[in-house]
Design a protein around this motif. Structure first.
Motif, PDB file in Angstrom:
ATOM      1  N   ASN A  36       0.825  -1.209   0.000  1.00 33.62           N
ATOM      2  CA  ASN A  36       0.000   0.000   0.000  1.00 33.62           C
ATOM      3  C   ASN A  36       0.856   1.254   0.000  1.00 33.62           C
ATOM      4  OD1 ASN A  36      -2.365  -1.434  -0.030  1.00 33.62           O
ATOM      5  ND2 ASN A  36      -2.704  -1.332   2.166  1.00 33.62           N
ATOM      6  N   LEU A  37       1.932   1.229   0.807  1.00 34.52           N
ATOM      7  CA  LEU A  37       2.827   2.382   0.868  1.00 34.52           C
ATOM      8  C   LEU A  37       3.480   2.640  -0.488  1.00 34.52           C
ATOM      9  CD1 LEU A  37       4.527   1.693   4.327  1.00 34.52           C
ATOM     10  CD2 LEU A  37       2.958   3.561   3.799  1.00 34.52           C
ATOM     11  N   GLU A  93       3.017   6.107  -3.218  1.00 32.89           N
ATOM     12  CA  GLU A  93       4.048   6.957  -3.814  1.00 32.89           C
ATOM     13  C   GLU A  93       3.601   7.526  -5.157  1.00 32.89           C
ATOM     14  OE1 GLU A  93       7.832   5.104  -4.037  1.00 32.89           O
ATOM     15  OE2 GLU A  93       7.877   4.507  -1.920  1.00 32.89           O
ATOM     16  N   LYS A  94       2.739   6.782  -5.869  1.00 24.60           N
ATOM     17  CA  LYS A  94       2.252   7.279  -7.164  1.00 24.60           C
ATOM     18  C   LYS A  94       1.497   8.590  -6.990  1.00 24.60           C
ATOM     19  CE  LYS A  94       1.726   2.643  -9.198  1.00 24.60           C
ATOM     20  NZ  LYS A  94       0.762   1.687  -9.800  1.00 24.60           N
ATOM     21  N   SER A 116       1.216  14.646  -7.413  1.00 25.01           N
ATOM     22  CA  SER A 116       1.122  15.959  -6.781  1.00 25.01           C
ATOM     23  C   SER A 116       2.370  16.788  -7.046  1.00 25.01           C
ATOM     24  CB  SER A 116       0.914  15.801  -5.268  1.00 25.01           C
ATOM     25  OG  SER A 116      -0.342  15.237  -4.986  1.00 25.01           O
ATOM     26  N   ILE A 117       3.543  16.175  -6.916  1.00 22.67           N
ATOM     27  CA  ILE A 117       4.805  16.895  -7.120  1.00 22.67           C
ATOM     28  C   ILE A 117       4.886  17.434  -8.546  1.00 22.67           C
ATOM     29  CG2 ILE A 117       7.308  16.605  -7.301  1.00 22.67           C
ATOM     30  CD1 ILE A 117       7.075  14.606  -4.959  1.00 22.67           C
ATOM     31  N   ALA A 118       4.580  16.591  -9.530  1.00 25.28           N
ATOM     32  CA  ALA A 118       4.642  17.026 -10.930  1.00 25.28           C
ATOM     33  C   ALA A 118       3.687  18.186 -11.195  1.00 25.28           C
ATOM     34  CB  ALA A 118       4.310  15.844 -11.850  1.00 25.28           C
ATOM     35  N   ASN A 160      -5.908  11.440  -6.063  1.00 21.19           N
ATOM     36  CA  ASN A 160      -5.282  11.072  -4.801  1.00 21.19           C
ATOM     37  C   ASN A 160      -6.307  10.610  -3.765  1.00 21.19           C
ATOM     38  OD1 ASN A 160      -2.617  11.400  -5.486  1.00 21.19           O
ATOM     39  ND2 ASN A 160      -2.535  13.545  -4.877  1.00 21.19           N
ATOM     40  N   ARG A 161      -7.485  11.219  -3.771  1.00 18.45           N
ATOM     41  CA  ARG A 161      -8.528  10.813  -2.833  1.00 18.45           C
ATOM     42  C   ARG A 161      -8.966   9.365  -3.106  1.00 18.45           C
ATOM     43  NH1 ARG A 161     -14.183  11.070  -3.048  1.00 18.45           N
ATOM     44  NH2 ARG A 161     -15.214  11.238  -1.007  1.00 18.45           N
TER      45      ARG A 161
END
Length: 294
Positions: free
Chosen positions: A6-7, A11-12, A17-19, A136-137
């Motif tokens: 899951n962790l 990361e995806k 979000s970073i991009a 992400n949600r």
């Protein structure tokens, strides 16, 4: 899929979000200067702090994936909480800086309405961030990851910030240039509020705080387990995105060790199936008949 898988999946979401934040922050800050919009510039600065938050989530997820070792018997899952705490300080500093700049601008006598292009940029950014929030949600719910869900909430607040900036810019174009500066001030407040929320949640988890209502739900699940006479004690704490549960139950003193062990296994299975909790420590004690007589 176990907790460590899951962790890795989480990361995806952090990378998405970073991009998005890198591209939008560069775009909004540059367009903010070109169009003369303080609100758009402040929104871009907000996104630069969000890059740090997303990086903190990513680093925390990476460290949390390390398996338990001799001096970390419970694993490294609290790393994501510590990373969130550090990120909250950085966000708060950026928010204060935006507020100071907007206050200085409010006291300035010269104001000019920004170009209408700034409003379109802000609106476009709001649509992009809402899409990142939805992604992400959905991912955070699927893998049951609290830090990624917090990042998703940050994505949503960023979409609202961009909408607020859009309103302020359009208002300034209709003869109220001060609205652009007020919108920038509001962005600064939102940055500080988001930083405080992240700080509060992280410190609550690191000090072993736990939601009392959620604990009562766990208690009811244990109480309904066949063979459990009473619950002597129940405690829970957050360990990264996982929950560690300790419970002391009383069972009939006439039961064998094997029968008591089966009750303990049943409690663990119920907590896993109903609440996705894998770390359950059950201590069994004999139930006194004097309690029934009294």
């Amino acid at each position: 899929m176990n907790a460590y898988d899951n962790l890795k999946q989480g990361e995806k979401g952090a990378w998405v979000s970073i991009a998005a934040y890198i591209l939008l922050s560069i775009f909004k800050i540059s367009m903010g200067y070109i169009t003369g919009s303080e609100a758009l510039t402040a929104d871009g600065i907000n996104n630069t702090t969000d890059i740090i938050v997303s990086l903190a989530v990513l680093i925390g997820l990476r460290i949390s994936r390390k398996p338990p070792d001799h001096d970390h018997p419970y694993g490294h899952m609290r790393a994501e909480t510590i990373a969130s705490l550090v990120a909250s300080f950085i966000m708060f500093a950026a928010g204060i800086q935006v507020i100071i700049q907007s206050v200085q601008s409010l006291m300035s006598a010269e104001r000019q309405a920004p170009d209408m292009l700034a409003a379109w940029v802000a609106l476009f950014s709001a649509v992009v961030m809402w899409g990142v929030y939805m992604y992400n949600r959905k991912l955070a719910k699927r893998i049951n990851n609290h830090s990624l869900m917090a990042a998703a909430m940050d994505n949503r607040s960023d979409a609202f910030v961009s909408i607020g900036a859009t309103v302020g810019i359009i208002g300034s174009r209709f003869g109220y240039p001060i609205l652009d500066t007020i919108a920038a001030f509001a962005v600064g407040l939102i940055i500080c509020k988001t930083a405080w929320d992240i700080f509060s949640e992280a410190t609550h988890a690191l000090t072993d705080g736990f939601d009392d209502k959620r604990l009562k739900v766990f208690q009811e699940t244990v109480r309904e387990t066949p063979g459990v006479k009473s619950i002597k004690d129940i405690r829970a704490r957050v360990h990264g995105s996982s929950v560690l549960l300790d419970v002391v139950v009383e069972v009939s003193a006439e039961l064998s060790v094997e029968q008591s062990h089966h009750i303990s296994d049943e409690i663990e299975q119920r907590m896993h199936q109903q609440h996705s909790i894998d770390n359950v420590h059950v201590h069994v004690e004999p139930y006194s008949n004097l309690k029934e007589e009294s």
